[in-house]
Structures are given as structure tokens and as C-alpha cells.
Write a protein that holds these residues in place. Structure first.
Motif, PDB file in Angstrom:
ATOM      1  N   LEU A  32      46.764  33.621  45.091  1.00 37.18           N
ATOM      2  CA  LEU A  32      45.725  34.626  44.882  1.00 37.18           C
ATOM      3  C   LEU A  32      46.378  35.973  44.596  1.00 37.18           C
ATOM      4  N   LEU A  33      45.970  36.591  43.514  1.00 41.59           N
ATOM      5  CA  LEU A  33      46.448  37.920  43.147  1.00 41.59           C
ATOM      6  C   LEU A  33      45.352  38.911  43.497  1.00 41.59           C
ATOM      7  N   ASP A  34      45.646  39.837  44.382  1.00 43.63           N
ATOM      8  CA  ASP A  34      44.621  40.739  44.915  1.00 43.63           C
ATOM      9  C   ASP A  34      44.824  42.153  44.389  1.00 43.63           C
ATOM     10  N   GLY A  35      43.808  42.676  43.723  1.00 44.80           N
ATOM     11  CA  GLY A  35      43.858  44.055  43.248  1.00 44.80           C
ATOM     12  C   GLY A  35      43.906  44.155  41.735  1.00 44.80           C
ATOM     13  N   VAL A  36      43.460  45.294  41.238  1.00 45.01           N
ATOM     14  CA  VAL A  36      43.357  45.495  39.787  1.00 45.01           C
ATOM     15  C   VAL A  36      44.714  45.398  39.110  1.00 45.01           C
ATOM     16  N   HIS A  37      45.745  46.023  39.696  1.00 40.56           N
ATOM     17  CA  HIS A  37      47.050  46.054  39.023  1.00 40.56           C
ATOM     18  C   HIS A  37      47.607  44.650  38.791  1.00 40.56           C
ATOM     19  N   LEU A  38      47.640  43.832  39.845  1.00 41.11           N
ATOM     20  CA  LEU A  38      48.176  42.479  39.696  1.00 41.11           C
ATOM     21  C   LEU A  38      47.337  41.662  38.725  1.00 41.11           C
ATOM     22  N   CYS A  39      46.023  41.803  38.820  1.00 44.66           N
ATOM     23  CA  CYS A  39      45.148  41.030  37.936  1.00 44.66           C
ATOM     24  C   CYS A  39      45.324  41.438  36.471  1.00 44.66           C
ATOM     25  N   GLU A  40      45.378  42.720  36.221  1.00 42.86           N
ATOM     26  CA  GLU A  40      45.564  43.183  34.840  1.00 42.86           C
ATOM     27  C   GLU A  40      46.921  42.754  34.290  1.00 42.86           C
ATOM     28  N   THR A  41      47.956  42.830  35.150  1.00 43.61           N
ATOM     29  CA  THR A  41      49.289  42.431  34.693  1.00 43.61           C
ATOM     30  C   THR A  41      49.328  40.950  34.364  1.00 43.61           C
ATOM     31  N   TRP A  42      48.702  40.127  35.206  1.00 40.00           N
ATOM     32  CA  TRP A  42      48.631  38.688  34.920  1.00 40.00           C
ATOM     33  C   TRP A  42      47.911  38.440  33.589  1.00 40.00           C
ATOM     34  N   LEU A  43      46.782  39.105  33.395  1.00 40.59           N
ATOM     35  CA  LEU A  43      45.996  38.914  32.174  1.00 40.59           C
ATOM     36  C   LEU A  43      46.805  39.299  30.941  1.00 40.59           C
ATOM     37  N   GLN A  44      47.582  40.371  31.062  1.00 43.45           N
ATOM     38  CA  GLN A  44      48.393  40.843  29.937  1.00 43.45           C
ATOM     39  C   GLN A  44      49.557  39.902  29.639  1.00 43.45           C
ATOM     40  N   MET A  45      50.206  39.392  30.691  1.00 43.77           N
ATOM     41  CA  MET A  45      51.448  38.645  30.500  1.00 43.77           C
ATOM     42  C   MET A  45      51.273  37.134  30.508  1.00 43.77           C
ATOM     43  N   ARG A  46      50.258  36.638  31.202  1.00 47.58           N
ATOM     44  CA  ARG A  46      50.102  35.192  31.371  1.00 47.58           C
ATOM     45  C   ARG A  46      48.793  34.634  30.828  1.00 47.58           C
ATOM     46  N   GLY A  47      47.801  35.484  30.633  1.00 51.15           N
ATOM     47  CA  GLY A  47      46.527  35.002  30.099  1.00 51.15           C
ATOM     48  C   GLY A  47      45.444  34.906  31.157  1.00 51.15           C
ATOM     49  N   LEU A  48      44.442  34.087  30.897  1.00 53.56           N
ATOM     50  CA  LEU A  48      43.283  34.000  31.776  1.00 53.56           C
ATOM     51  C   LEU A  48      43.636  33.339  33.113  1.00 53.56           C
ATOM     52  N   PRO A  49      42.995  33.770  34.189  1.00 55.97           N
ATOM     53  CA  PRO A  49      43.193  33.114  35.485  1.00 55.97           C
ATOM     54  C   PRO A  49      42.380  31.828  35.556  1.00 55.97           C
ATOM     55  N   GLU A  50      42.682  31.036  36.550  1.00 55.24           N
ATOM     56  CA  GLU A  50      41.854  29.864  36.811  1.00 55.24           C
ATOM     57  C   GLU A  50      40.460  30.308  37.233  1.00 55.24           C
ATOM     58  N   GLN A  51      40.419  31.389  38.010  1.00 54.97           N
ATOM     59  CA  GLN A  51      39.135  31.943  38.429  1.00 54.97           C
ATOM     60  C   GLN A  51      39.315  33.392  38.837  1.00 54.97           C
ATOM     61  N   CYS A  52      38.307  34.209  38.567  1.00 56.27           N
ATOM     62  CA  CYS A  52      38.263  35.583  39.047  1.00 56.27           C
ATOM     63  C   CYS A  52      37.245  35.640  40.183  1.00 56.27           C
ATOM     64  N   ILE A  53      37.629  36.234  41.309  1.00 52.29           N
ATOM     65  CA  ILE A  53      36.723  36.394  42.442  1.00 52.29           C
ATOM     66  C   ILE A  53      36.483  37.882  42.635  1.00 52.29           C
ATOM     67  N   VAL A  54      35.236  38.290  42.694  1.00 53.51           N
ATOM     68  CA  VAL A  54      34.905  39.707  42.790  1.00 53.51           C
ATOM     69  C   VAL A  54      33.845  39.913  43.870  1.00 53.51           C
ATOM     70  N   SER A  55      33.934  41.028  44.553  1.00 48.87           N
ATOM     71  CA  SER A  55      32.961  41.344  45.609  1.00 48.87           C
ATOM     72  C   SER A  55      31.781  42.117  45.026  1.00 48.87           C
ATOM     73  N   ASP A  56      30.694  42.147  45.792  1.00 50.27           N
ATOM     74  CA  ASP A  56      29.524  42.925  45.362  1.00 50.27           C
ATOM     75  C   ASP A  56      29.894  44.381  45.131  1.00 50.27           C
ATOM     76  N   SER A  57      30.639  44.966  46.084  1.00 51.02           N
ATOM     77  CA  SER A  57      31.004  46.377  45.933  1.00 51.02           C
ATOM     78  C   SER A  57      32.018  46.567  44.811  1.00 51.02           C
ATOM     79  N   GLY A  58      32.837  45.551  44.556  1.00 54.18           N
ATOM     80  CA  GLY A  58      33.783  45.651  43.455  1.00 54.18           C
ATOM     81  C   GLY A  58      33.105  45.856  42.119  1.00 54.18           C
TER      82      GLY A  58
END
Length: 264
Positions: A32-58
Motif C-alpha cells: 500500500l502506497l499512502d499519500g499523494v506523493h507516493l501515489c503520483e510517483t507510482w502513476l508517473q513511473m509505473r502506471g495504474l495501480p491495482e486499486q486506488c483507495i480514497v477517504s470521504d474527506s480525501g
């Protein structure tokens, strides 16, 4: 976007098991990659995740909204959770409420060491391991080999400390380091507070394999005996030694300095 509101949901139970057990992560080959920075970096370098999990407040956070919009445009799988359910998955205090579930990259097995590499011998603190990975990536090193006892590189704490360095590294875990050092085609350098050769007296304008050890005990006697060079970082202050992550950074960037000086 799918929404889950019950703790008894089977998919949620699986996510919580992964979020709270390093063993479960290893077995599943996911993390699990937690936080905008890690998620954006993964998307840029590795592509789509298996799943994105987001909170209501997020979904009220501008950066999260923009990231989710990109994912939905690419038809990625997104899951929305109430804040209380999301909080049980996250290890980040005061986070923005987004994480990716991703498959851990599995680098192909390599032969004898022939390119710049880092070998971690029983380095147990996740923060130290993450910092070493970050410094290695910044210094242009790609290969990382972790012996038994070294902190699990894909754990949330190591991931946060490395700040995305994982995604440009080939990380090999549970490696028999002695065999790797014994068969290396390049110079191997182990750091030791008892060494007599100074780091700055070694020719680093060539590929080398760096060996760093346990925070208190240092590199094992077996690996020290196998390493071609035992080096020490001289220091002036009244301290016994450097932190292993600081030691690694000094070593990596002394090599960068020498290679840049050689290149003119």
C-alpha cells in the motif's frame, strides 16, 4: 467509483489484513502506497495501480480530487471509504486520504555483481533502510540487495522514508549476501569503524558494491572478510560512529564527486 461502508465487507477485510501485517504483504506480493506523493510517483513511473483507495474527506482535498480524476479517466479501479474505515488502513497521521494498492515489482534474478550496487546486511530500522534507498537512487545506483534480517523494503515505513526511490530501483530481498560478495566482478567495499583505509583514499571512479551493516553491530565478520576493501569515514567530533544511513549517503556521494571530477 465503488463505495464500501461496512467493516464486515470481504474486500475491506482483505485490505485491512494487508495494511496491518507485513507477512500478509509479502505473501500477497502487494503493498500500500499512502499519500499523494507516493501515489503520483507510482502513476508517473509505473502506471495504474491495482486499486486506488480514497477517504470521504480525501475527496475534498484538491490534489486528491485531481489524482482521482486522472485515474477515473484511465478507467482505474477506485474505492471510496468513510474516514473511520480509511483510518484503520492508514499509518500516516494527518494524511490527505489516498492510497494505492499495487503489486510489488519483482526484478529478475541477476548474476555476479557487475554494476553499482548496495548490499544491506541486517539493517533493521525501516527509516534507515528507506533513507539509504533514497540516497542510492539520488546517486544513480539501481541495484539493492537485502540480506535476511534487513527491514522489509515494501513496508509502509520504508516506503515513506524512501519517498518514491523504490520505483527507480531493482530491490532484491532475502539474498545470501556472502555468495554475492564472493562472486562479485567489481570491487566490494564494507564500512567499518575499525578499518584503517579511509573512504577518500579509495578509487571510486568505477562500479563498486557497497556493504552496510546492522545499526549497532555493523557489517558481519563474514562479509567483512570477503569484501575487497574495508573503509572508514574519518570524523572529528566526539562520537563513536555515523548513523548507517548518513554513512551510506557520504559513501554514495563521494563516488559521485569522484566520477564527476573524472568526467571533467
Amino acid at each position: 467509483m465503488k463505495t464500501i461502508t461496512s467493516r464486515d465487507n470481504a474486500q475491506y477485510k482483505e485490505l485491512k489484513h494487508l495494511a496491518t501485517s507485513a507477512h500478509a504483504l509479502r505473501k500477497a506480493g502487494r503493498t500500500l502506497l499512502d499519500g499523494v506523493h507516493l501515489c503520483e510517483t507510482w502513476l508517473q513511473m509505473r502506471g495504474l495501480p491495482e486499486q486506488c483507495i480514497v477517504s470521504d474527506s480525501g475527496l475534498r482535498h484538491p490534489e486528491v480530487v485531481a489524482l482521482v480524476a486522472r485515474l477515473e479517466a484511465a478507467h482505474a479501479h477506485c474505492l471510496q471509504l468513510p474516514d473511520a474505515l480509511y483510518a484503520a488502513l492508514s499509518q500516516v497521521e494527518h494524511g490527505v486520504g489516498i492510497m494505492f494498492l499495487v503489486e510489488m515489482p519483482r526484478p529478475a534474478a541477476t548474476g555476479a555483481l557487475a554494476a553499482n550496487a548496495v548490499l544491506l546486511d541486517n539493517v533493521q530500522d525501516p527509516g534507515n533502510v528507506g533513507s539509504i534507498l533514497r540516497s542510492a537512487a539520488a546517486a544513480g545506483i539501481r541495484e539493492v540487495y537485502c540480506g535476511p534480517g534487513t527491514a522489509f523494503c515494501w513496508s509502509p515505513k520504508v516506503l515513506r522514508a524512501a519517498m518514491g526511490a523504490h520505483f527507480v530501483l531493482d530491490i532484491h530481498e532475502n539474498v545470501e549476501l556472502a555468495q554475492l560478495v564472493a562472486g562479485a566482478k567489481i570491487a566490494t567495499l564494507a564500512t567499518s569503524g575499525y578499518a584503517t583505509q579511509k573512504l577518500y583514499d579509495v578509487d571510486l571512479d568505477r562500479p563498486v558494491a557497497w556493504v552496510f551493516g546492522h545499526e549497532g553491530q555493523g557489517v558481519s565478520d563474514e562479509l567483512l572478510s570477503l569484501a575487497r576493501h574495508k573503509v572508514v569515514i574519518p570524523h572529528l567530533g566526539q562520537v563513536e560512529s555515523l548513523n548507517v544511513a548518513a554513512c551510506a549517503a557520504v559513501c554514495f556521494f563521494e563516488q559521485v564527486r569522484q566520477r564527476q571530477a573524472s568526467a571533467g
